[in-house]
Enzyme design. Structure first.
Site, short mmCIF file in Angstrom:
data_model
loop_
_atom_site.label_atom_id
_atom_site.label_comp_id
_atom_site.label_asym_id
_atom_site.label_seq_id
_atom_site.Cartn_x
_atom_site.Cartn_y
_atom_site.Cartn_z
N TYR B 303 37.75 53.72 35.19
CA TYR B 303 38.18 52.35 35.46
C TYR B 303 39.14 51.89 34.37
O TYR B 303 38.80 51.88 33.19
CB TYR B 303 36.95 51.44 35.48
CG TYR B 303 37.15 50.15 36.21
CD1 TYR B 303 36.68 50.00 37.49
CD2 TYR B 303 37.80 49.08 35.61
CE1 TYR B 303 36.85 48.81 38.18
CE2 TYR B 303 37.99 47.89 36.28
CZ TYR B 303 37.50 47.76 37.57
OH TYR B 303 37.68 46.58 38.25
N TYR B 353 45.45 48.40 41.97
CA TYR B 353 44.14 47.90 41.54
C TYR B 353 43.31 47.51 42.74
O TYR B 353 43.76 46.74 43.59
CB TYR B 353 44.32 46.68 40.62
CG TYR B 353 43.02 46.16 40.11
CD1 TYR B 353 42.39 46.80 39.04
CD2 TYR B 353 42.39 45.07 40.68
CE1 TYR B 353 41.16 46.35 38.56
CE2 TYR B 353 41.16 44.62 40.21
CZ TYR B 353 40.56 45.26 39.15
OH TYR B 353 39.35 44.83 38.69
#
Lengths: 132, 395
Positions: B303, B353
């Site tokens: 992430y 994203y």
């Protein structure tokens, strides 16, 4: 335009202290641990008798960042500003701006002390400046 | 133990775009139908739905049920937090399938930041009135009334605090930090240049552009930040035996772990150890339940809200020694030549994203051998969403 902290029954004493020029931190009257931000009970022993005690207002810069890009319209005339996390002498950490301080003069572990910025009649914001 | 009991048999992903005009619902359906087609399962057979509980996930469980024409939904739930829940949504699906409460679970995440809320704008979370003098920041249980008045209000700001402390703890100069973060940002851009679905497909990034880009929250620069975009991803999971009947290359969940650190918010400022993003016991559990060790990880999809998150996560998941990831990155990079290639799709910095879901779709492509930037013979992939969940996937 200013951002004013909202007050709740849990946080009221903190802001009342700031208005008087005192930085207050919660302390458990059973096991004497202290913490910040406020909680309804002691996170260590779950004691319900929690006092607001004044701290020295002295500490050190734990870390900081210099914000150049405002992500809120209320901050657009304030960039660049320094946002810092202060390790208080008494233990807990508080978030603040570093005021009366140039970007090139900040460093991690630098000693700082609390000052108070009056935002409105009701709300005063604790801030920190270099403790020279 | 859920080791190899459940598999991912379908993945779907839309291209990531900026200034798009399609609704999140439309994008979510695109990704979900693609995932079902990939799995070879008709939409009407889905009997479990799991989604993120974010206020910015516009597509509700009933919206998905009726638009897919699901006949009988037996299991539905959602996971709180944000990207921290990336593997938590999978954990819910795995639990439902392993316990027999569901047989086909669909997970999705869809975003339209062009028309909706942009995550980089703190002032879009609260309506503003023209000519308004002061704004009261409500205390919301996340300590916002103690941080926003100081302008500490967006992920960039907290990553600035973390990166500065990391550099201090490890005796790094500003030049070292620039080198480490820039190596990650440029490598991820290089990966994205080869990924047709990426926002930065075919748009390269030089050291000069990286270093001279504007500061966002020093020491974080513009290209250390993830993108704001529109897009959607979806996953389809079934039991392992069903998976084997559907396709030759199911991707098994080796382990999946949820966690929250003591005394802190998921992206917290106040924990005793600001740099502990996942407890050592949770990391241990992640690997031991998967029956692999960090040296078995062939590819890591981490992430990356910022390049610093990629860097620090290498230590969190023991892919680099504590305090040494920056040195490893500077010396060996994160490319296909590195011991563990990282964010091979371009990551959130350069592909797009989507709250972590793209780390999973990319891990699946790597394990199937169909990635744009393929790691040779990848058999174990790590998906890490620091602060809340992680998982290991395998062939």
């Amino acid at each position: 335009m200013k951002l004013i902290p909202g007050v709740t029954p849990l946080t009221e004493a903190y802001w009342e202290g700031a208005r008087r020029g005192e930085l207050l931190i919660q302390r458990c009257e059973t096991c004497l641990s202290s913490w910040h931000p406020p909680l309804p009970r002691c996170p260590t022993c779950h004691g319900a008798v929690v006092a607001w005690v004044p701290v020295s207002g002295r500490g050190r810069v734990y870390t900081y960042t210099v914000v150049y890009h405002a992500t809120h319209v209320a901050m657009k005339d304030r960039v660049p500003y320094i946002s810092a996390l202060i390790q208080l002498e008494e233990g807990p950490r508080v978030l603040t701006n570093l005021v009366n301080c140039l970007e090139q003069d900040v460093s991690v572990d630098m000693p700082v002390r609390v000052v108070f910025e009056r935002l409105t009649e009701d709300i005063t914001l604790p801030q920190f400046e270099p403790d020279r | 133990m859920i080791h190899r009991q459940v598999a991912i048999v379908g993945v779907g992903q839309t291209p990531f775009v900026r200034n798009g005009s399609r609704t999140a619902w439309d994008l979510a359906l695109d990704a979900s139908l693609a995932a079902l087609e990939d799995a070879g399962i008709p939409a009407s057979d889905v009997d479990g739905l799991v989604r993120y509980a974010l206020p910015t996930e516009y597509v509700s469980i009933p919206m998905m049920q009726r638009s897919l024409g699901i006949r009988e939904l037996r299991y539905y739930t959602e996971a709180p937090l944000g990207g921290e829940a990336t593997s938590a949504v999978v954990n819910h699906a795995v639990a439902a399938i392993a316990s027999g409460q569901s047989s086909v679970v669909l997970i999705w995440r869809a975003l339209n930041q062009s028309m909706g809320v942009r995550f980089g704008r703190a002032d879009q979370r609260q309506p503003l009135v023209e000519g308004q003098e002061d704004i009261v920041v409500p205390e919301d249980g996340e300590n916002r009334s103690f941080t926003w008045p100081y302008g500490q209000m967006s992920p960039a700001h907290i990553f600035g605090l973390w990166a500065r402390r990391y550099a201090y703890d490890n005796g790094m100069s500003d030049a070292d930090l620039t080198r480490a973060l820039g190596t990650i940002a440029i490598q991820q851009r290089t990966y994205a240049n080869n990924n047709p679905g990426a926002v930065f497909y075919q748009r390269s990034l030089s050291w000069d552009e990286y270093e001279h880009a504007r500061w966002i929250s020093k020491p974080i620069r513009l290209f250390d930040m993830c993108l704001e975009n529109d897009g959607a991803c979806a996953l389809v999971l079934v039991a392992a035996d069903v998976a084997r009947s559907l396709r030759a290359d199911p991707v098994y969940v080796l382990s999946v772990t949820q966690f929250l650190g003591a005394y802190k918010e998921p992206m917290g400022l106040y924990g005793a150890d600001l740099m502990e993003w996942m407890s050592p016991s949770a990391v241990e559990r992640l690997y031991s339940e998967a029956r692999v060790s960090p040296t078995d990880v062939d590819v890591a999809e981490l992430y990356d809200a910022t390049s610093f998150m990629t860097l620090k996560s290498l230590e969190t998941y023991r892919l680099a020694p504590t305090g040494r990831a920056w040195r490893e990155v500077i010396d060996h990079g994160t490319s296909l030549e590195a011991r563990v290639p990282v964010n091979t799709h371009g990551g959130f910095l350069s592909e797009g994203y989507i709250h972590g879901m793209s780390t999973i779709t990319e891990a699946v492509r790597q394990l199937r051998g169909t990635a744009c930037n393929q790691v040779r013979d990848a058999s174990v992939a790590l998906c890490g969403a620091s602060f809340g969940s992680a998982m290991l996937l395998g062939r």
